[in-house]
Design a protein around this motif. Structure first.
Motif, mmCIF file in Angstrom:
data_model
loop_
_atom_site.group_PDB
_atom_site.id
_atom_site.type_symbol
_atom_site.label_atom_id
_atom_site.label_comp_id
_atom_site.label_asym_id
_atom_site.label_seq_id
_atom_site.Cartn_x
_atom_site.Cartn_y
_atom_site.Cartn_z
ATOM 1 N N SER A 125 -9.520 3.065 18.522
ATOM 2 C CA SER A 125 -9.890 4.190 19.384
ATOM 3 C C SER A 125 -8.757 4.582 20.333
ATOM 4 O O SER A 125 -8.986 5.368 21.255
ATOM 5 C CB SER A 125 -11.163 3.852 20.175
ATOM 6 O OG SER A 125 -12.250 3.806 19.284
ATOM 7 N N SER A 185 -18.353 2.080 18.669
ATOM 8 C CA SER A 185 -19.552 1.267 18.901
ATOM 9 C C SER A 185 -20.286 1.721 20.158
ATOM 10 O O SER A 185 -21.470 1.488 20.316
ATOM 11 C CB SER A 185 -19.157 -0.202 19.065
ATOM 12 O OG SER A 185 -18.310 -0.326 20.197
ATOM 13 N N THR A 244 -17.694 -1.321 23.652
ATOM 14 C CA THR A 244 -16.562 -2.250 23.786
ATOM 15 C C THR A 244 -16.269 -2.506 25.271
ATOM 16 O O THR A 244 -16.106 -1.566 26.060
ATOM 17 C CB THR A 244 -15.329 -1.652 23.081
ATOM 18 O OG1 THR A 244 -15.703 -1.396 21.730
ATOM 19 C CG2 THR A 244 -14.146 -2.587 23.116
ATOM 20 N N GLN A 250 -2.227 -2.635 13.123
ATOM 21 C CA GLN A 250 -3.652 -2.914 13.298
ATOM 22 C C GLN A 250 -4.412 -2.672 12.000
ATOM 23 O O GLN A 250 -5.264 -3.466 11.590
ATOM 24 C CB GLN A 250 -4.239 -2.020 14.400
ATOM 25 C CG GLN A 250 -5.683 -2.382 14.728
ATOM 26 C CD GLN A 250 -6.601 -1.192 14.900
ATOM 27 O OE1 GLN A 250 -6.243 -0.048 14.625
ATOM 28 N NE2 GLN A 250 -7.795 -1.458 15.364
HETATM 29 O O1 PA5 Z 1 -10.915 -0.787 13.640
HETATM 30 C C1 PA5 Z 1 -11.807 -1.142 14.353
HETATM 31 O O2 PA5 Z 1 -13.009 -0.993 14.044
HETATM 32 C C2 PA5 Z 1 -11.547 -1.773 15.707
HETATM 33 O O3 PA5 Z 1 -10.209 -2.013 15.914
HETATM 34 C C3 PA5 Z 1 -12.051 -0.872 16.804
HETATM 35 O O4 PA5 Z 1 -11.379 0.358 16.752
HETATM 36 C C4 PA5 Z 1 -11.876 -1.492 18.186
HETATM 37 O O5 PA5 Z 1 -12.449 -2.775 18.223
HETATM 38 C C5 PA5 Z 1 -12.530 -0.611 19.235
HETATM 39 O O6 PA5 Z 1 -13.877 -0.395 18.906
HETATM 40 P P1 PA5 Z 1 -14.697 0.769 19.549
HETATM 41 O O7 PA5 Z 1 -14.174 2.059 19.080
HETATM 42 O O8 PA5 Z 1 -16.100 0.538 19.134
HETATM 43 O O9 PA5 Z 1 -14.520 0.645 21.045
#
Ligand code: PA5
Length: 466
Positions: free
Chosen positions: A86, A147, A150, A288
């Motif tokens: 995100s 989600s 977070t 990532q």
């Molecule tokens: O790829 C993913 O799902 C994770 O890296 C999320 O982007 C990260 O944990 C952040 O999650 P969220 O967008 O729910 O805050």
């Protein structure tokens, strides 16, 4: 299909180029049937991969362009609050599609666009010091969480909201845009209960594959980046990678290369080394994507496999003076991918000077462009000569169209690798566990069992603190 395309060259991954560490014709022939079968399977599966639908969402891109223009006029600073998938896409688009030092140039030089900040951490100094430099009345905050829960994002949101509310009272609401799941999660509920502006992340697109949703596209549109050109590049890459022959699909080929170096050569470290400052954050975004998608304990049949390839970022020419000694003479345990750029947006001449000194004479009258290319070719040649396998992705130029191609290339490569390893590339159970333990430690209701588990682990800890 556009005239110019991203090119992929694996010559230096072959034994003919790098000797024992390289793949032989025999290696490729032995793998052929497996690769062809997985490719057919992947082509059938890919209509179910949410990220492959995003490049066709033209109407959404029009809406985001209009919203981006509107928000840009309302603010001097645009702050993205998010983490992981995100945040990294917005950062990668910001630095690859804008000139360097964007935030430091005048508003006029930025095309009458705001500055952009993505403080993707909860270091106590970070947010406080950022807010101290901003004017709340001229700041728009985009809170992004798929989600909707977070901890890092929710905490930073609370800090920023209080800062806005203190200065603006109930008008804080017009300074916030949320981006989250269309139906689920606390952010969506908040958007409804507080009547906040809220954008959707498609349910079938996970965080790290979401750069071409409003997650990456709204911040880009605020900066005036041509988001439809990004989508066009992404579409062209998708269509190029849709044949029946895996050897004609560069994204599959690169996935297969990484897979083969793992299973045949025990090489599981993957260095991505762009030779362009503006691609540094693309490598960070890819790190990532590759790590979270492929690092999995079990395969799709439930067998424990502890799959994973370790992505490493390096930047040319900077890291020639930091990492290349290790890369050339250290263990033969890495596969390198260079990103080459044919043409930079500017050409910077190296002026003549001190020409009686040989240390300056050969540089005088040349260009930084030529020097950077020479250093890239030299590093590739040195690695190849030292028997280190490498491949090169070449971009005709760095602009939204080619960045769109590159992003899709890497997303497809990652999803294809998931097929090759027979793992689910789209979940992240290892990250979820850490989130649950954080909630437990912060006293969140409903996480009592995790709290008890942590207590047990603490009790069981042997005496190894000195
Ligand atoms: O790829 C993913 O799902 C994770 O890296 C999320 O982007 C990260 O944990 C952040 O999650 P969220 O967008 O729910 O805050």
């Amino acid at each position: 299909m556009a005239e110019k395309i991203l090119r992929y060259d694996y010559t230096n991954a072959r034994a003919e180029a790098v000797g024992a560490a390289g793949l032989t014709t025999h290696d490729m022939a032995e793998a052929e049937a497996h690769l062809a079968r997985v490719y057919t399977q992947a082509q059938a599966a890919r209509s179910g991969w949410g990220f492959t639908k995003l490049p066709y969402r033209e109407a959404e891109a029009d809406m985001l362009t209009a919203l981006g223009n509107e928000l840009a006029a309302q603010c001097d600073d645009f702050v993205v609050i998010g983490i992981g998938g995100s945040a990294l896409g917005a950062i990668a688009l910001h630095s690859s599609c804008n000139p360097p030092f964007y935030n430091y140039s005048s508003r006029q030089a930025r095309g009458n666009r705001p500055r952009m900040f993505v403080p993707d951490n909860i270091d106590p100094l970070l947010i406080g010091n950022l807010l101290a430099t901003l004017n709340p009345a001229r700041t728009i905050v985009n809170v992004i969480a798929k989600s909707g829960s977070t901890a890092e994002t929710m905490a930073n949101f609370l800090v920023v909201r209080a800062w806005l509310e203190q200065a603006l009272g109930s008008d804080w609401k017009s300074h916030v845009v949320l981006t989250t799941d269309p139906a689920k999660g606390a952010l969506r509920a908040l958007a409804t209960s507080h009547n906040l502006r809220c954008l959707d992340i498609p349910p079938d697109v996970g965080g790290r594959f979401s750069v071409l949703t409003p997650v990456g596209l709204l911040p880009a549109a605020v900066e005036g980046i041509e988001i439809k050109a990004l989508l066009r590049g992404a579409r062209d890459m998708l269509e190029r990678c849709a044949g029946t022959d895996w050897r004609r699909d560069p994204a599959f080929f690169n996935a297969a290369l990484h897979y083969l170096f793992d299973v045949r050569k025990n090489i599981r470290m993957n260095v991505l080394m762009p030779y362009a400052q503006s691609l540094r954050d693309i490598a960070d975004w890819f790190r990532q994507l590759w790590a979270e998608s492929l690092g999995k304990r079990v395969n799709r049949r439930g067998e424990v496999v502890h799959c994973g390839l370790t992505p490493i970022n390096a930047l040319g020419a900077t890291d020639q003076h930091s990492q290349v000694q290790l890369y050339v003479e250290g263990p033969v345990d890495k596969l390198f991918t260079f990103i080459h750029t044919d043409q930079f947006a500017v050409q910077t001449a190296i002026p003549k000077g001190f020409s009686t000194d040989p240390a300056f004479a050969y540089l005088s009258g040349q260009t930084l462009n030529k020097l950077l290319h020479a250093e890239e070719f030299a590093t590739r040649a040195a690695l190849t000569k030292a028997g280190r396998p490498n491949a090169t992705i070449s971009l005709p130029a760095i602009n939204p169209y080619y960045i769109g191609q590159l992003l899709l290339f890497f997303e497809l490569q990652t999803a294809y690798a998931g097929e090759l390893y027979d793992i689910n590339a789209f979940d992240q159970p290892g990250v979820e566990q850490g989130k649950v333990f954080t909630y437990a430690l912060m006293g969140r209701e409903g996480y009592e069992a995790a709290r008890a588990e942590l207590k047990q682990m603490e009790l069981a800890r042997p005496d190894c603190i000195i």
